[in-house]
Structure formats: C-alpha cells, structure tokens
Design a protein around this motif. Structure first.
Motif, PDB file in Angstrom:
ATOM      1  N   TRP A   1     106.519 -28.293  -9.425  1.00 19.90           N
ATOM      2  CA  TRP A   1     106.841 -27.768 -10.753  1.00 19.90           C
ATOM      3  C   TRP A   1     106.073 -26.468 -10.950  1.00 19.90           C
ATOM      4  O   TRP A   1     104.856 -26.459 -11.081  1.00 19.90           O
ATOM      5  N   TYR A   2     106.813 -25.343 -10.936  1.00 19.75           N
ATOM      6  CA  TYR A   2     106.192 -24.036 -11.151  1.00 19.75           C
ATOM      7  C   TYR A   2     106.023 -23.805 -12.651  1.00 19.75           C
ATOM      8  O   TYR A   2     106.966 -23.955 -13.426  1.00 19.75           O
ATOM      9  N   LEU A   3     104.817 -23.391 -13.041  1.00 20.09           N
ATOM     10  CA  LEU A   3     104.480 -23.248 -14.454  1.00 20.09           C
ATOM     11  C   LEU A   3     103.993 -21.840 -14.754  1.00 20.09           C
ATOM     12  O   LEU A   3     103.731 -21.053 -13.834  1.00 20.09           O
ATOM     13  N   PRO A   4     103.868 -21.477 -16.050  1.00 20.13           N
ATOM     14  CA  PRO A   4     103.305 -20.165 -16.376  1.00 20.13           C
ATOM     15  C   PRO A   4     101.934 -19.970 -15.729  1.00 20.13           C
ATOM     16  O   PRO A   4     101.139 -20.910 -15.637  1.00 20.13           O
ATOM     17  N   THR A   5     101.685 -18.768 -15.288  1.00 23.77           N
ATOM     18  CA  THR A   5     100.429 -18.426 -14.624  1.00 23.77           C
ATOM     19  C   THR A   5      99.723 -17.342 -15.434  1.00 23.77           C
ATOM     20  O   THR A   5     100.346 -16.640 -16.238  1.00 23.77           O
ATOM     21  N   PRO A   6      98.411 -17.173 -15.248  1.00 25.07           N
ATOM     22  CA  PRO A   6      97.694 -16.135 -16.004  1.00 25.07           C
ATOM     23  C   PRO A   6      98.190 -14.741 -15.621  1.00 25.07           C
ATOM     24  O   PRO A   6      98.337 -14.420 -14.445  1.00 25.07           O
ATOM     25  N   LEU A   7      98.450 -13.923 -16.627  1.00 26.24           N
ATOM     26  CA  LEU A   7      98.939 -12.567 -16.401  1.00 26.24           C
ATOM     27  C   LEU A   7      97.746 -11.634 -16.265  1.00 26.24           C
ATOM     28  O   LEU A   7      97.408 -10.869 -17.170  1.00 26.24           O
ATOM     29  N   VAL A   8      97.093 -11.721 -15.121  1.00 26.94           N
ATOM     30  CA  VAL A   8      95.892 -10.934 -14.842  1.00 26.94           C
ATOM     31  C   VAL A   8      96.053 -10.276 -13.482  1.00 26.94           C
ATOM     32  O   VAL A   8      96.933 -10.626 -12.687  1.00 26.94           O
TER      33      VAL A   8
ATOM     34  N   GLY B   1      95.806  -9.499  -9.732  1.00 23.34           N
ATOM     35  CA  GLY B   1      95.705 -10.388  -8.580  1.00 23.34           C
ATOM     36  C   GLY B   1      96.658 -11.568  -8.628  1.00 23.34           C
ATOM     37  O   GLY B   1      96.760 -12.319  -7.657  1.00 23.34           O
ATOM     38  N   VAL B   2      97.342 -11.740  -9.731  1.00 27.12           N
ATOM     39  CA  VAL B   2      98.319 -12.824  -9.853  1.00 27.12           C
ATOM     40  C   VAL B   2      99.709 -12.207  -9.948  1.00 27.12           C
ATOM     41  O   VAL B   2      99.962 -11.357 -10.809  1.00 27.12           O
ATOM     42  N   ASP B   3     100.611 -12.601  -9.047  1.00 23.93           N
ATOM     43  CA  ASP B   3     101.969 -12.066  -9.062  1.00 23.93           C
ATOM     44  C   ASP B   3     102.960 -13.212  -8.934  1.00 23.93           C
ATOM     45  O   ASP B   3     102.609 -14.386  -9.110  1.00 23.93           O
TER      46      ASP B   3
ATOM     47  N   ASP C   1     117.419 -12.800  -1.759  1.00 21.47           N
ATOM     48  CA  ASP C   1     117.261 -12.930  -3.206  1.00 21.47           C
ATOM     49  C   ASP C   1     116.080 -12.073  -3.666  1.00 21.47           C
ATOM     50  O   ASP C   1     115.030 -12.066  -3.035  1.00 21.47           O
ATOM     51  N   ASN C   2     116.277 -11.350  -4.771  1.00 17.94           N
ATOM     52  CA  ASN C   2     115.237 -10.491  -5.349  1.00 17.94           C
ATOM     53  C   ASN C   2     114.742  -9.480  -4.310  1.00 17.94           C
ATOM     54  O   ASN C   2     113.572  -9.466  -3.920  1.00 17.94           O
ATOM     55  N   LEU C   3     115.664  -8.646  -3.887  1.00 21.14           N
ATOM     56  CA  LEU C   3     115.426  -7.699  -2.798  1.00 21.14           C
ATOM     57  C   LEU C   3     114.171  -6.858  -3.015  1.00 21.14           C
ATOM     58  O   LEU C   3     113.386  -6.630  -2.095  1.00 21.14           O
ATOM     59  N   THR C   4     113.951  -6.388  -4.227  1.00 25.26           N
ATOM     60  CA  THR C   4     112.816  -5.508  -4.507  1.00 25.26           C
ATOM     61  C   THR C   4     111.571  -6.268  -4.945  1.00 25.26           C
ATOM     62  O   THR C   4     110.581  -5.652  -5.349  1.00 25.26           O
ATOM     63  N   ASP C   5     111.616  -7.600  -4.877  1.00 26.50           N
ATOM     64  CA  ASP C   5     110.477  -8.456  -5.229  1.00 26.50           C
ATOM     65  C   ASP C   5     110.009  -8.188  -6.660  1.00 26.50           C
ATOM     66  O   ASP C   5     108.812  -8.036  -6.933  1.00 26.50           O
ATOM     67  N   LYS C   6     110.956  -8.161  -7.572  1.00 27.20           N
ATOM     68  CA  LYS C   6     110.674  -7.836  -8.968  1.00 27.20           C
ATOM     69  C   LYS C   6     109.846  -8.928  -9.628  1.00 27.20           C
ATOM     70  O   LYS C   6     110.078 -10.117  -9.431  1.00 27.20           O
ATOM     71  N   ASP C   7     108.857  -8.517 -10.450  1.00 28.16           N
ATOM     72  CA  ASP C   7     108.009  -9.454 -11.192  1.00 28.16           C
ATOM     73  C   ASP C   7     108.536  -9.642 -12.614  1.00 28.16           C
ATOM     74  O   ASP C   7     107.872  -9.292 -13.589  1.00 28.16           O
ATOM     75  N   GLY C   8     109.729 -10.186 -12.759  1.00 25.92           N
ATOM     76  CA  GLY C   8     110.265 -10.442 -14.085  1.00 25.92           C
ATOM     77  C   GLY C   8     109.729 -11.739 -14.656  1.00 25.92           C
ATOM     78  O   GLY C   8     109.411 -12.681 -13.928  1.00 25.92           O
ATOM     79  N   LEU C   9     109.604 -11.809 -15.983  1.00 30.01           N
ATOM     80  CA  LEU C   9     109.121 -13.008 -16.665  1.00 30.01           C
ATOM     81  C   LEU C   9     110.274 -13.695 -17.394  1.00 30.01           C
ATOM     82  O   LEU C   9     111.080 -13.036 -18.060  1.00 30.01           O
ATOM     83  N   THR C  10     110.333 -15.011 -17.288  1.00 32.22           N
ATOM     84  CA  THR C  10     111.340 -15.774 -18.030  1.00 32.22           C
ATOM     85  C   THR C  10     110.768 -16.385 -19.300  1.00 32.22           C
ATOM     86  O   THR C  10     111.517 -16.696 -20.221  1.00 32.22           O
TER      87      THR C  10
ATOM     88  N   ASN D   1      99.714 -15.970 -20.590  1.00 34.58           N
ATOM     89  CA  ASN D   1     100.321 -16.706 -19.481  1.00 34.58           C
ATOM     90  C   ASN D   1     101.819 -16.446 -19.474  1.00 34.58           C
ATOM     91  O   ASN D   1     102.422 -16.192 -20.521  1.00 34.58           O
ATOM     92  N   GLY D   2     102.432 -16.513 -18.306  1.00 32.60           N
ATOM     93  CA  GLY D   2     103.873 -16.312 -18.206  1.00 32.60           C
ATOM     94  C   GLY D   2     104.408 -16.887 -16.913  1.00 32.60           C
ATOM     95  O   GLY D   2     103.667 -17.080 -15.945  1.00 32.60           O
ATOM     96  N   ARG D   3     105.727 -17.155 -16.915  1.00 31.49           N
ATOM     97  CA  ARG D   3     106.357 -17.721 -15.715  1.00 31.49           C
ATOM     98  C   ARG D   3     107.266 -16.657 -15.093  1.00 31.49           C
ATOM     99  O   ARG D   3     108.209 -16.176 -15.710  1.00 31.49           O
ATOM    100  N   TYR D   4     106.964 -16.333 -13.855  1.00 33.78           N
ATOM    101  CA  TYR D   4     107.715 -15.313 -13.134  1.00 33.78           C
ATOM    102  C   TYR D   4     109.017 -15.874 -12.553  1.00 33.78           C
ATOM    103  O   TYR D   4     109.116 -17.065 -12.247  1.00 33.78           O
ATOM    104  N   ILE D   5     109.994 -14.970 -12.376  1.00 32.14           N
ATOM    105  CA  ILE D   5     111.155 -15.318 -11.568  1.00 32.14           C
ATOM    106  C   ILE D   5     110.690 -15.503 -10.123  1.00 32.14           C
ATOM    107  O   ILE D   5     109.570 -15.148  -9.760  1.00 32.14           O
ATOM    108  N   MET D   6     111.549 -16.067  -9.288  1.00 32.33           N
ATOM    109  CA  MET D   6     111.158 -16.330  -7.906  1.00 32.33           C
ATOM    110  C   MET D   6     110.975 -15.028  -7.127  1.00 32.33           C
ATOM    111  O   MET D   6     111.699 -14.055  -7.340  1.00 32.33           O
ATOM    112  N   PRO D   7     109.993 -14.991  -6.222  1.00 34.96           N
ATOM    113  CA  PRO D   7     109.778 -13.787  -5.414  1.00 34.96           C
ATOM    114  C   PRO D   7     110.899 -13.599  -4.398  1.00 34.96           C
ATOM    115  O   PRO D   7     111.787 -14.441  -4.263  1.00 34.96           O
TER     116      PRO D   7
END
Length: 754
Positions: free
Chosen positions: A259-266, A268-270, A717-726, A737-743
């Motif tokens: 279960w992937y959850l929101p992570t700290p938006l700091v 070093g975290v992507d 999937d996600n060719l440019t490795d975009k760090d979008g938040l859902t 905190n936020g949950r990223y789309i898949m890398p």
C-alpha cells in the motif's frame, strides 16, 4: 431498410450472443482498423442488458476493447478508468485501494460513486466501505474481452442503483475453433508474469474459456522483497440454445501489493520512495484495553483473496418477450496493512530522549540528531465480505413501445477487525527503520492514538424497477425508468476491542429513483439526447459508524443525487465524436480519518465531456478524451468551506492518444502508440488551503506482430519520470505530505497466439 434500421436490427438480434459480437468488432478494430465506429455495440445501461448501437444510446458510455486496454497498460483496474471522460482516478496507491471521483461528485477517498460489474452483475453491493472499493475486487487479464463505463444516465434505476459510474467487464467466450494465448511479461522492476487463456468447443453449441495469470515483483517502488504477488484463474462456460444463451463463470483471485501512501515532500524524497522495506515490513502493534501485542507482516499490503462465481441467462420467447437473469456470489478477504504517515517530518534531535541521537530498532545503528524522522502508523485492517446478487428482468416489445420490468436483490455482509494508529518515529529514507531511544516509540501510550474496532454487518437491498421506451417516430425516442428500493442494515461495532458494543444499528428504509430521457437522431449516424435523473447514495456500514450522531437523531442518511445531461453523438466509417454536457447536485458526507465525526455537505458541478476518435487511411488513429468542469461546495457542516471547489478534482483534464500502423513484409505490422495526459491544478482539501499542481505525463508503446502467431509489446509508462501528485495528506492537509504518481517503468511482453 436504411443503415440505422439494419444496424439496430443486427444489434437486437445479437443480444443473445453479445460477447461473440463484441469480440468480432474488437478483432476488426484491433487488427485491420476496418471497424466502422457507428457499428459499435454496448450492453451496459440498457434495460435487461439489451444490445444497442453506441451511437443510438441516450446516455454517456465509454467502451474499450481488450486491445485498447492493453495499449493503456494500466497498473491496476482503477488505472484503466483514466480512459473514461468525467472520471478522475487516483491509482497511485498500488494494485488496490484507488480513489475514484466522478463528475465533481463529493468524496475524500475510496470510490463511493463507483460500481464494478462482471457480466452485468455488481461484484459487491456496497460501492465503498472503509479500506475497500469495488475495483479492488477485480483484476484485468487475458480473459477480459471488453470494458464498458456508464456515468450518470439510467444508472440510478438499474443494477444496484449507483448514481455515479458503473463499469462492466465482459469475459471472453469460446467458439467453434480452439484458440488461445500464452504471454510472458517482464519489466525493469523485475516483474515476472505469465498469462494464458484457451477457448473452444466442448460439444455442439457448448463452449468454454479458461485462463488466468501468475505474477510476482518487488513493485515499481522497490521494497527489497517480492511486495506484489498474485494469481488468478477464470472459467466461463457458454451454452447456446435455440431461443437464447446462458453462461456460467467462476473467478478465483489471490493478489496483493504494498500500500503506497503519502510521503514527506522534502528534499531527497521523490516518486520512487516507499517507507516499506525489509527493515519495516514486520512489526508489532498494541491494541485493546490490555495493550495486547501482536506481530504482523505489513508487506501484505492491500489486495483481494476471494472468488466471484455467477452466470447470465438470456432467452427469447414468442410475441416479443425476452427474459434475462444475471447473478453472482462473492466471498473473500480484502485486508489492508500499511505504514501510514502522521504529521510533518522533524529532526531526530527534537524527539530523541537524549536530544542528540537514537538507535535503529533492527540494525542497532546510531542515527545523529540531524536525521529526518517522521511518525509512521502501523495500520491493520482485516475485512471479510460476502454477497449474493440477482438481477432478473422481463421485457416485452409492443410495436413502438418496449416495456421492461425487473427485480434486483442483494444480500451482503462485512466483518471487520481494525487496529489503526500505532505510531512510532521512523527514519525518512526508503525502507527507513523504526527507532528506539524515543519515549513515543518505546512507550506506545505516550503519544500514539489508536482506533480499534471489531464490527459485524449484514444488509439487503430489494428493488423493483421498470423501464418504458417509446419510439414516437423513426427519429425520436422517449424513455422513462422508475426504481423502488428497500434497503436494510443490521450493524454493531465494538470500539476499543473490549467486548462492549458502542454503536448498534437496525435500519430499514425505502426510496424511489427515476430517470427520463429523449433521443433524437439527426441522421442515421448522428443525434442528440437529453436526460434527467434523480437517484440516491444509500448508507452502508461505515456511513452509520461515521454519522452515528445524525442517525441517532432520526436522519435516514439517504443522500440525494440529481443530474441533467445534454449529449451530441456522431459516428462514421472512420470517426466518432461523443460530447456530453452535465450538471449535478449531490449530497454526501466525509471524515478526515476513520473514527472522526462526519461532515455533511452538498456539491454542485457542471462540465463537458468529449470523446473523439479519427482513423486515417494511412493507418494513423487519433483519440482525444477531455473533461472541463466547474465544482462548488454549496452547503457544508463547516461554513468556511461553502463556495469552495471540490477537493482533488481538476478543473480540466485531457488525454491525447495517437497510434500508427506500419505494414511489414508478410502481411504483419508494427503499431506505435502513445498517450499524452495533462491536467489542471487541484485543491488537496475542501478548505482549499493546499494546491496540488497540475502535471503532464507521457506514455509510449509499440506492438509488433512478428508472425501470424508471435507478437511482442513494449510499454513505457511515465516516460519523463514526472513527479505528479494525486493527493496531499487527507488526515492533516497542513502536513507536507503527498502521494506521487508511479515513477517511470518499462514492460516487455512476448505472446504466442494459436
């Protein structure tokens, strides 16, 4: 006979062999691109599942063939719903547990306005329970032939009365010739998956289809162990009769992932970050009044271990009578175990007992005071569900009038055991471990909160529905649908796991829903429609727990949903355009986290959906899927929210999917395709205090038909490795905190067809 009359006649005559007809259409569309868009057939949203041309439908419906689904390369079932206009699907939580929003309807998580069907019968009557939404119960594989998605329209009257989005997955069926597929799939994240399906004839007019998959991987976000594992087996037996058809199926699934959850938006975290790892997958929690301690494997994540078995019977009798019965039985476990962030990260020195350092609970390593740490909760939810659903309908054609009467019944239950909370400080790092030398960690009562429950619930839905369709002229058709439903719930909750029932419910209420529509065909292959409906969001187990105060004060907890739609549709030999304008007003409630009081509110939304497709003679195909909408909170238990936009739903979103066929020697071909997805900013919360930036995502793929039997598919999937938040932090919007789309990920499949 004109073109439209001929197509309609063919559609009606194919109602007893819908899947075979759909597969034939899909074959044309997928391999030769010769399919005429105006001949596309749909069965979802029609009384008794009757087959009609999509261009003749007086409601908004999207249909995807098996090949179209493969091109989208969905990471989960809910990820597929991104192809449906008017739908915002947050599938960033892993293989299960998505958040799905529809046309600006209110919501905070899960998918309260989504129903998933298989062969026209809902998998589970409640659209959403806490930690369970319908898409968790379904896995896409080679046994699926088609998916149809109906939003609004006649939804409040048919099936389980879902006013929002109903998705219907149709299984492949066997034919006179034995055929099958064997496919191996791997990826850059070490996915190992084998799919297989075979179908054919057992005897005259008796056909079979069997198939499934076995899969394992460390996950797109590497957890250091096989964090995604699953298998599935499906069998579908079809019998063609002189006056109809029947099929019986059974699907057994055991599939789960972290279960992937929101992570700290700091720094070093992507979007490759996950707190789950070999140092954190096993841990203990304390629960109940005596602080009972128990160890769990949190690497189990979220998933489904259960079965769905059912069937469909379609018969025609003399004088225009048609009989349809669709039914299924669902039973299994839908558990959730995960590591949930609590609040903002902080420096270790701020929480360490000695003010300078702490030790790793697993490794014994010493971490300095400048180490970033965060409270992480170990959440355990055990959920057992069971249901039996039957939808029986009888239809009669009287010249220009078609009348359908039906009886829908469903008995369902859910037994839950939760212990959520159990916070302790962990190192902010991929798989960062728990620490000792912090009072909050070493003495659970000092700063951890728990919400522990043991609950049991049984419910039933009984609905009588009727639909009338009248052809005023060759071009104008009017329809009316009515539904009278009885809904009962028996539910008890022990909050605290001390054997004391804190909430008990005995509920029995009736409600009425209706829909009315008009469809006017401008030409054989173009037309307009108008529809209005009034439906309901019925209360289920968690609604009573969260809104218990309102229920105790006499509220029936039935939330009203009103919708208006105006649509235009046009389809030709090589193009189609479907545009729908909508307006709705929806009542609902939400909680910030389980156990917290609910807030009641009303949303209004208006928007336009567009689904357009064009195929050029040179082999180029273009598809555009777009939604523009405006939302507003009209009423709320929190006055500060009135006038704000609905949370987590973009004002606009667009998906552009081109594909190009390149002819190769020997009659084979190479298909190159991609999808550009872009969307507007969204608010993280109904208070409109935190903005989630819009983003653009690019996916690419190629399918090579190397020979008549051998094929290769590559998907990026996600060719440019975009760090979008859902989403942000749904429990504390102020926390960073936020949950990223898949890398970015790459899949390679090699298939053999025979």
């Amino acid at each position: 006979m004109n073109t439209r009359k001929l197509a309609v006649a063919l559609a009606i005559s194919s109602v007893l062999g819908t899947n075979l007809a759909q597969q034939a259409v899909a074959q044309q569309d997928d391999s030769t691109q010769e399919n005429k868009d105006f001949e596309q057939i749909i069965v979802t949203g029609t009384p008794a599942g009757a087959a009609v041309r999509k261009v003749d439908a007086s409601f908004a419906v999207t249909n995807l063939s098996a090949e179209a689904m493969k091109k989208l390369a969905p990471k989960s079932t809910a990820d597929l719903f991104k192809a449906v206009p008017g739908v915002w699907a947050e599938s960033s939580g892993g293989v299960s547990g998505a958040n799905v929003f529809v046309r600006g309807f209110p919501g905070t998580g899960d998918a309260p306005f989504l129903t998933v069907q298989m062969e026209g019968a809902p998998l589970f009557q409640p659209p959403t329970l806490s930690f369970l939404e319908n898409s968790t119960l379904f896995r896409i594989d080679e046994t699926v032939s088609f998916m149809e998605a109906l939003r609004g329209g006649p939804n409040p009257v048919i099936s389980n009365g879902q006013p929002g989005l109903t998705t219907n997955f149709l299984l492949k069926e066997g034919g006179d010739y034995t055929e099958g597929t064997f496919k191996y799939t791997t990826s850059d994240y070490d996915l190992q998956r084998v799919d297989a399906v075979i179908s054919g004839a057992l005897a005259d007019d008796l056909y079979y289809m069997v198939g499934g998959y076995v899969s394992s991987s460390p996950g797109i976000r590497d957890a250091g162990f096989n964090s995604e594992k699953g298998h599935q087996f499906t069998i579908n037996i079809t019998k063609v009769l002189d006056n109809g058809k029947m099929n019986f199926y059974s699907r057994v699934t055991d599939d789960h992932g972290v279960w992937y959850l929101p992570t700290p938006l700091v720094e070093g975290v992507d979007n490759n970050y996950t707190q789950m790892g070999t140092l954190t997958r096993q841990g203990s929690i304390q629960y109940g009044p005596d602080g009972t301690e128990q160890a769990f494997d949190f690497g189990e994540g979220r998933g489904w271990d259960g079965s769905v078995s059912g069937g469909k019977i379609q018969l025609e009798f003399g004088d225009g009578w048609q009989f349809t019965d669709r039914f299924n039985y669902t039973k299994g476990d839908a558990d959730t175990l995960g590591l949930v962030p609590q609040g903002a990260p902080t420096m270790l020195a701020n929480v360490a007992d000695n003010g300078t350092s702490a030790m790793g609970a697993v490794t014994g390593d010493t971490y300095a005071g400048d180490t970033l740490v965060q409270q992480i909760g170990r959440w355990v939810v055990r959920k057992q569900i069971e249901s039996f659903t039957n939808d029986l309908a009888l239809a009669k054609q009287f010249d220009a009038l078609k009348w359908t009467v039906g009886l829908y019944t469903s008995n369902f239950s859910a037994n839950d055991w939760w212990s959520i909370g159990n916070q302790s400080y962990h190192v902010v790092a991929p798989g960062g471990e728990n620490l000792t030398g912090i009072d909050c960690n070493d003495n659970a009562d000092s700063c951890s909160w728990n919400y522990d429950i043991n609950s049991t619930g049984d419910g039933s839905t009984r609905a009588f529905y009727t639909a009338f369709e009248y052809a005023v002229s060759q071009d104008l058709t009017l329809d009316l649908g009515l539904r009278r439903e009885n809904h009962s719930i028996d539910y008890t909750v022990d909050e605290g796991l001390d054997g004391v029932i804190t909430k008990a419910v005995q509920y029995d209420e009736d409600t009425t829903s209706w829909t009315a529509g008009a469809n006017y065909m401008l030409t054989d292959n173009s037309g307009v429609f108008f529809r209005v409906n009034d439906g309901n969001k019925m209360p289920y187990f968690d609604d009573f727990r969260d809104n218990f105060g309102s229920y105790s004060n006499g509220d029936d907890l039935i939330f009203d949903v009103q919708q208006y739609e105006l649509g235009y549709k046009r389809a030709g030999d090589n193009y189609s355009v479907y545009a729908t304008a909508y307006f709705n007003e929806v009542e609902s409630s939400n909680v910030t986290q389980p156990g917290a009081p609910a807030t009641l509110f009303v949303n209004e939304a208006q928007g336009i959906e567009l689904d357009a497709n064009y195929t050029f003679d040179m082999g180029l195909n273009l598809n555009l899927n777009a939604t523009v909408q405006d939302t507003e909170i009209k009423e709320s238990g929190n006055p500060a929210e009135v006038g704000n936009e609905a949370q987590r739903q973009p004002g606009w979103q667009l998906r552009f999917t081109p594909s190009y066929d390149i002819a190769l020697a020997g009659g084979n071909y190479l298909n190159i395709y991609g999808t550009l997805t872009t969307m507007d900013d969204r608010w993280s919360d109904n208070g409109n205090t935190v903005v989630l930036d819009g983003y653009t995502k690019i996916d690419l793929g190629a399918y090579w038909e190397a020979s008549e039997n051998l094929n290769v598919r590559l998907s990026v999937d996600n060719l440019t490795d975009k760090d979008g938040l859902t989403e942000g932090d749904p429990r504390n919007p102020a926390a960073p905190n936020g949950r990223y789309i898949m890398p970015r990920s790459v899949k390679l499949s090699i298939g053999y067809n025979f």
